[in-house]
Write an enzyme that holds these catalytic residues in place. Structure first.
Site, short mmCIF file in Angstrom:
data_model
loop_
_atom_site.label_atom_id
_atom_site.label_comp_id
_atom_site.label_asym_id
_atom_site.label_seq_id
_atom_site.Cartn_x
_atom_site.Cartn_y
_atom_site.Cartn_z
N HIS A 242 0.90 -1.15 0.00
CA HIS A 242 0.00 0.00 0.00
C HIS A 242 0.95 1.20 0.00
CE1 HIS A 242 -3.91 -1.91 0.80
NE2 HIS A 242 -3.28 -2.72 1.63
N LYS B 162 -7.07 -0.45 -4.65
CA LYS B 162 -8.54 -0.60 -4.71
C LYS B 162 -9.20 0.59 -5.40
CE LYS B 162 -8.72 -3.86 -0.97
NZ LYS B 162 -7.43 -3.67 -0.28
N ASP C 130 -13.17 4.64 -9.12
CA ASP C 130 -13.69 5.96 -9.51
C ASP C 130 -14.05 5.94 -10.99
OD1 ASP C 130 -14.25 8.75 -9.46
OD2 ASP C 130 -12.81 8.98 -7.82
O1 S5P Z 1 -10.79 -8.48 1.67
C1 S5P Z 1 -9.63 -8.13 1.80
C2 S5P Z 1 -8.91 -7.62 0.71
C3 S5P Z 1 -7.57 -7.28 0.91
S1 S5P Z 1 -6.66 -6.84 -0.47
N1 S5P Z 1 -9.01 -8.24 2.99
C4 S5P Z 1 -7.70 -7.90 3.18
O2 S5P Z 1 -7.21 -8.06 4.30
N2 S5P Z 1 -6.96 -7.37 2.13
C5 S5P Z 1 -5.55 -6.93 2.30
O3 S5P Z 1 -4.77 -8.06 2.68
C6 S5P Z 1 -5.34 -5.89 3.38
O4 S5P Z 1 -5.37 -4.59 2.85
C7 S5P Z 1 -3.96 -6.23 3.91
O5 S5P Z 1 -2.98 -5.56 3.16
C8 S5P Z 1 -3.81 -7.71 3.68
C9 S5P Z 1 -4.05 -8.57 4.90
O6 S5P Z 1 -3.09 -8.34 5.87
P1 S5P Z 1 -3.01 -9.17 7.24
O7 S5P Z 1 -1.92 -8.52 8.01
O8 S5P Z 1 -4.34 -9.07 7.92
O9 S5P Z 1 -2.67 -10.58 6.84
#
Ligand code: S5P
Length: 496
Positions: free
Chosen positions: A300, A331, A334
């Protein structure tokens, strides 16, 4: 090279006898139309200058019997049962079985929906040897698939007898899968005999030789499940073919997913690590530690306090060094014009980006336009489902997202999802919310294990963030997730 029979030097009468039998067999196969030259579209989508259709052998019983006899000469053991890979090799194996009084087992292609639901018919003892019979091998995938099934049912499979080897890597792949191969005829032998008999021209020989050389299949993770191999190789072959015809920009396939499949097979990993750190230096240090274990590094960029162009340069260097894709999890959601301007900010270094389908097809058009005008190769991952508790994505929204993705495969690589939302094998599913030891975080994140993400939820890649970045030894932890994810992937695809 395996399967090539040398015609020079002194030969015993038996070998010259076998040779002449082989030569007349090749001429007969060509005469009946089981060997054809021209332009043929293979199952993989590739255009081949040669085609072997041995299914028609059943209409030529004398020749079928001759083939069975020649193959039987290659079976040296008698403590075995035979198994023909369905369907073409079935009648061949049957004749061999009757001729040598050897038992046979029959593999079903589809399990019966009634009765015993058996996948293999026949009687055998635990550990008994089974010799597989196959008509033509290209990758060896069908033989490996058959061997895996037989092995699961208690048979020992170490040998395979093949009528024709296309010499595109099957022998290597099968050897790596613990199966030694004996082939009766190779493509080179077919060419040699038919050229000698004036049945084909030297330009045909050249065309076939160059096709064989350019379409080798070994090395693509030969020990991985044949199902993954088949799925990915089909895709890679189609891609190569499109490239050859210079159709890549107009084709309905996209290069990023091909690249991703290639990386996964080569590194044997389906791990994507979410590096959600806020300092550029910390990110670079962490990526250096986990680079060898991952297929994708997800970022990110907008949470990083000191992100600069130099960060992008360094990340690209690491991606080249370790061979992984960079994924900006922005994500986008727009109108097309805004999305295009947003994506321009990271399209020079990222190959993947998340997009919400919410604004409609224009959001994909924006990324597609970018590919045409700017740095090629930004692939979209559509967010079809989310891992967070109480998220507002409805099942109809998920379905619409999937429809959009399936219609736009030239820019969509796949989906971010919590379940197998699409059956389209070209589209790849990435599943976030994966942790080996936690059920959730202190806010809304919900976790499943790597095995559950792959086996129960249908992930092709698992996205792991804090499970790795928060570990004491991230490198070691990344390896642990990599193994757990890939083993589950092999298990799932092996069961298909
Ligand atoms: O539904 C989602 C989609 C995404 S892209 N749930 C998520 O958690 N993510 C991303 O996956 C979130 O932005 C983060 O970068 C990662 C999960 O990270 P963790 O530390 O919880 O494993």
């Amino acid at each position: 090279m395996y399967g090539t029979i040398l015609l020079t030097g002194k030969m015993s009468s038996t070998s010259s006898n076998t040779d002449s039998k082989m030569n007349s067999l090749i001429l007969e196969l060509e005469r009946i139309g089981a060997v054809k030259f021209g332009e043929f579209t293979l199952k993989s989508g590739l255009t081949s200058p040669v085609y072997f259709d041995l299914r028609i052998l059943v209409s030529f019983p004398k020749l079928l019997e001759e083939v069975a006899a020649l193959l039987l000469e290659k079976v040296t053991r008698r403590d075995c049962v035979l198994c023909g890979v369905p369907y073409t090799a079935l009648p061949i194996a049957t004749l061999m079985s009757v001729k040598a009084d050897l038992g046979m087992v029959v593999r079903r292609k589809e399990a019966k929906s009634y009765g015993t639901k058996k996948m293999v018919e026949g009687v055998w003892t635990e550990g008994q040897n089974c010799v597989i019979v196959e008509d033509v091998v290209t990758t060896g995938g069908s033989v490996i698939e058959t061997a895996n099934l037989l092995r699961k049912l208690g048979l020992t499979v170490t040998e395979c007898i093949v009528l024709l080897d296309r010499e595109q890597g099957a022998v290597d792949n099968l050897t790596k899968a613990g199966i030694s191969v004996i082939t009766l005829i190779s493509v080179s032998k077919v060419l040699e005999v038919l050229l000698g008999a004036g049945r084909i021209s030297s330009s045909t020989v050249e065309a076939v030789n160059s096709f064989v050389l350019n379409n080798q299949t070994q090395g693509l993770g030969a020990d991985t499940s044949s199902v993954i191999k088949t799925r990915f190789e089909t895709r890679l072959d189609t891609m190569k073919n499109a490239e050859k015809k210079q159709e890549s920009t107009e084709s309905d396939l996209n290069l990023v997913s091909t690249r991703l499949m290639e990386i996964m097979l080569r590194k044997r990993t389906n791990l994507c690590v979410a590096v959600d750190l806020t300092s550029a230096q910390d990110i670079l240090e962490l990526v250096e530690k986990i680079g060898s274990s991952v297929a994708v590094v997800k970022l990110h960029a907008d949470i990083v306090n000191d992100w600069t162009e130099q960060t992008e340069v360094e990340l690209k260097k690491l991606a080249d060094k370790f061979g992984f894709l960079l994924f900006e999890d922005r994500k986008l959601a727009d109108i097309g014009n805004t999305v295009r301007l947003q994506a321009l900010k990271f399209s020079s270094w990222a190959q993947l980006v998340t997009v919400h389908a919410l604004p409609g097809p224009g959001v994909l058009q924006a990324v597609r336009d970018l590919q045409k005008s700017g740095p090629a190769g930004l692939g979209v991952l559509l967010v079809a489902e989310m891992s967070s508790a109480g998220n507002l994505i409805s099942s109809s929204y998920t379905q619409e997202t999937v429809n959009l993705g399936e219609k736009n495969k030239n820019v969509v690589v796949g989906f971010i999802a919590q379940s197998r939302v699409s059956q389209d094998n070209d589209l790849i599913q990435l599943t976030p919310g994966v942790h080996l030891s936690q059920d959730g975080d202190e806010t809304d994140q919900r976790y499943v294990s790597p095995a559950d993400a792959v086996l129960k939820r249908g992930a092709d890649l698992i996205i792991v963030g804090r499970g790795i970045t928060g570990a004491e030894d991230p490198a070691e932890e990344a390896e642990r997730y990599k193994k757990a994810g890939w083993n589950a992937y092999l298990e799932r695809t092996g069961q298909v």
